[in-house]
Enzyme design. Structure first.
Site, mmCIF file in Angstrom:
data_model
loop_
_atom_site.group_PDB
_atom_site.id
_atom_site.type_symbol
_atom_site.label_atom_id
_atom_site.label_comp_id
_atom_site.label_asym_id
_atom_site.label_seq_id
_atom_site.Cartn_x
_atom_site.Cartn_y
_atom_site.Cartn_z
ATOM 1 N N LYS A 131 -10.057 6.118 -9.717
ATOM 2 C CA LYS A 131 -9.928 6.786 -11.002
ATOM 3 C C LYS A 131 -8.613 7.541 -11.047
ATOM 4 C CE LYS A 131 -9.738 10.617 -10.281
ATOM 5 N NZ LYS A 131 -8.758 11.406 -9.469
ATOM 6 N N TYR A 219 -13.051 14.066 -14.029
ATOM 7 C CA TYR A 219 -14.377 14.305 -13.429
ATOM 8 C C TYR A 219 -15.264 15.082 -14.401
ATOM 9 C CZ TYR A 219 -12.639 13.020 -8.756
ATOM 10 O OH TYR A 219 -12.120 12.348 -7.674
HETATM 11 P P1 NDP Z 1 -1.494 9.716 -1.965
HETATM 12 O O1 NDP Z 1 -0.214 10.089 -2.599
HETATM 13 O O2 NDP Z 1 -1.942 10.526 -0.807
HETATM 14 O O3 NDP Z 1 -1.460 8.197 -1.514
HETATM 15 C C1 NDP Z 1 -0.986 7.177 -2.337
HETATM 16 C C2 NDP Z 1 -0.401 6.064 -1.487
HETATM 17 O O4 NDP Z 1 0.061 5.054 -2.364
HETATM 18 C C3 NDP Z 1 0.817 6.471 -0.668
HETATM 19 O O5 NDP Z 1 0.512 7.023 0.575
HETATM 20 C C4 NDP Z 1 1.525 5.147 -0.512
HETATM 21 O O6 NDP Z 1 0.915 4.413 0.550
HETATM 22 C C5 NDP Z 1 1.176 4.397 -1.788
HETATM 23 N N1 NDP Z 1 2.320 4.379 -2.730
HETATM 24 C C6 NDP Z 1 2.943 3.258 -3.157
HETATM 25 N N2 NDP Z 1 3.928 3.562 -3.986
HETATM 26 C C7 NDP Z 1 3.968 4.894 -4.108
HETATM 27 C C8 NDP Z 1 4.790 5.792 -4.836
HETATM 28 N N3 NDP Z 1 5.769 5.358 -5.638
HETATM 29 N N4 NDP Z 1 4.557 7.112 -4.713
HETATM 30 C C9 NDP Z 1 3.558 7.566 -3.930
HETATM 31 N N5 NDP Z 1 2.732 6.739 -3.227
HETATM 32 C C10 NDP Z 1 2.941 5.417 -3.300
HETATM 33 O O7 NDP Z 1 -2.598 9.726 -3.116
HETATM 34 P P2 NDP Z 1 -4.171 9.832 -2.954
HETATM 35 O O8 NDP Z 1 -4.609 9.045 -1.798
HETATM 36 O O9 NDP Z 1 -4.580 11.233 -3.047
HETATM 37 O O10 NDP Z 1 -4.650 9.136 -4.346
HETATM 38 C C11 NDP Z 1 -4.618 7.740 -4.523
HETATM 39 C C12 NDP Z 1 -5.544 7.355 -5.679
HETATM 40 O O11 NDP Z 1 -6.851 7.783 -5.386
HETATM 41 C C13 NDP Z 1 -5.186 7.997 -7.012
HETATM 42 O O12 NDP Z 1 -5.481 7.105 -8.051
HETATM 43 C C14 NDP Z 1 -6.142 9.191 -7.107
HETATM 44 O O13 NDP Z 1 -6.450 9.560 -8.448
HETATM 45 C C15 NDP Z 1 -7.353 8.637 -6.413
HETATM 46 N N6 NDP Z 1 -8.172 9.679 -5.767
HETATM 47 C C16 NDP Z 1 -9.527 9.630 -5.937
HETATM 48 C C17 NDP Z 1 -10.325 10.534 -5.317
HETATM 49 C C18 NDP Z 1 -11.805 10.399 -5.424
HETATM 50 O O14 NDP Z 1 -12.524 11.291 -4.958
HETATM 51 N N7 NDP Z 1 -12.325 9.320 -5.981
HETATM 52 C C19 NDP Z 1 -9.783 11.635 -4.518
HETATM 53 C C20 NDP Z 1 -8.345 11.564 -4.357
HETATM 54 C C21 NDP Z 1 -7.585 10.617 -4.986
HETATM 55 P P3 NDP Z 1 1.813 3.630 1.625
HETATM 56 O O15 NDP Z 1 2.670 4.677 2.272
HETATM 57 O O16 NDP Z 1 0.812 3.036 2.542
HETATM 58 O O17 NDP Z 1 2.597 2.603 0.865
#
Ligand code: NDP
Length: 389
Positions: A131, A219
């Protein structure tokens, strides 16, 4: 009026498996395990999803997709995956040739959800997408159409719709636990920090689609809809943002909203990126209040019933919410559970958030929600309370 027996039945954390309207959901365990490719190795994937997959019976990790090869290799080694199961964003489409992957779990910044969902469908895979579903209504519609064209399932990762505290709350609401619902109030927020890469994209409108509202307000909007079991007819919103704060160059900080529902109930809420971590809601009814604070954390959630005399308080067992959700989707794919949060459910929240943003732009004017959306499955009846994943 809810009785002590109802609460015992609904909230005691027993292995209660409900079915309704002929919809039976699967019992956990026993089935063929589904292979997941996790796309994006950020905070959520590393902290919650990968550990949950390790402990989940009906789902397992089959591949990693990352832009950082070194990190991906380290994580693959940690989870016992061969290097051949590591993909990049560029060679992602070659997952089509890997039958070990049945599901692609999109855990990327919001602006990347549509692209990777559609590419996953083209590769013949099912998609669990985080989401908010995407950053525009048009993207949501394209994602839904791509899933239908590929004859594959799309589920939006609304973990709270499968989580025992929220499911119990929905079940109690349907039994009239608070009397006639008058108001749902939802408060969602956290402190953001530009030195945290995970917040940098959340504070960028292009990448997040709308700051705190898109990230956490969703949420509250989703909870209001599932608690009341109806859809809003119109909304209005206001924002309060300190534009001199470097965090809020492109997104609003606090967004507050009100929604009107056909029953006469009002949903109000706020999302904010400059407050302590909060995910809480309360329902005010004609006879009682139901309060959940926290309501949507990864653990420690609970419900209190206030306003009556000696009301029984539900005791609800915790579960690994992410394992539970991935297990559920495995059951959806095997045809043993309904898809309770399909793309259409994600699109409805996007519609509402867009109407709130439209209202902000129009100085708080009321904006109609142009949609005939109705849920195919009410989580209160379609989702049972599982005690193990
Ligand atoms: P993060 O920023 O921690 O992780 C996102 C990952 O996406 C990065 O580590 C990277 O992985 C990859 N990525 C690729 N391109 C980009 C870019 N341009 N900028 C940043 N990251 C990039 O985010 P979250 O893990 O917190 O969130 C990811 C998703 O999950 C979002 O949609 C968020 O809304 C959702 N979410 C849902 C939650 C829930 O409880 N359901 C809780 C937290 C988040 P790599 O280095 O491996 O390429």
């Amino acid at each position: 009026m809810i009785t002590r027996r109802d609460v015992m039945e609904l909230g005691a954390g027993a292995a209660l498996t409900l079915s309704a309207g002929g919809v039976l959901h699967a019992q956990p365990g026993s089935a063929r395990s589904v292979g997941y490719a996790v796309v994006g190795l950020g905070k959520l994937s590393l902290g919650q999803i990968l550990p949950a997959l390790k402990a989940t019976k009906n789902a397992h990790l089959a591949a990693l997709v990352s832009g950082k090869p070194e990190k991906a290799r380290k994580v693959a080694a940690q989870y016992g995956l061969p290097e051949s199961a590591i993909y990049t964003y560029e060679n992602f489409d070659s997952i089509a040739k890997n039958p070990a992957i049945q599901v692609v779990y999109v855990v990327l910044p919001n602006a990347m959800h549509a692209d990777f969902t559609i590419r996953a469908f083209k590769a013949g895979k099912h998609v669990l997408c985080e989401k908010p579903m995407a950053v525009s209504l048009e993207e949501c519609e394209r994602m839904i159409a791509a899933g239908k064209a590929a004859k594959r399932q799309l589920m939006i990762a609304y973990r709270c719709q499968y989580e025992p505290v929220n499911v119990t709350a929905m079940q109690m609401m349907r039994k009239g636990a608070v009397g006639t619902p008058r108001l749902v109030n939802a408060v969602m927020g956290k402190q953001t920090d530009l030195s945290d890469p995970s917040d940098v994209w959340r504070l960028d409108r292009t990448m997040s689609g709308g700051g705190a509202l898109a990230d956490m307000g969703i949420y509250g909007i989703n909870a209001t809809r599932y608690l009341l079991a109806e859809e809003p007819v119109d909304v209005r919103g206001w924002a309060r943002t300190d534009k001199s704060d470097p965090r809020f160059r492109t997104v609003d900080d606090m967004v507050a909203w009100q929604m009107r529902f056909p029953s006469g109930a009002i949903g109000e809420g706020s999302s904010c990126f400059s407050q302590p971590g909060t995910m809480a809601w309360q329902v005010v009814g004609s006879e009682r209040r139901m309060v959940a604070d926290p309501a949507c954390f990864y653990g420690g959630n609970g419900i209190r019933i206030l306003g009556g005399k000696n009301d029984p308080q539900p005791q609800i067992a915790e579960i690994d919410q992410f394992g539970n959700e991935m297990n559920w989707f495995a059951d959806v794919i095997h045809g043993r559970a309904p898809n309770v949060s399909p793309g259409e459910e994600g699109l409805q929240d996007m519609r509402i958030m867009h109407a709130i943003m439209q209202s902000l732009a129009q100085g708080g004017q009321t904006v109609a929600i142009e949609s005939s959306y109705r849920r195919a499955y009410d989580p209160a009846t379609a989702v049972g309370i599982r005690t193990a994943v």
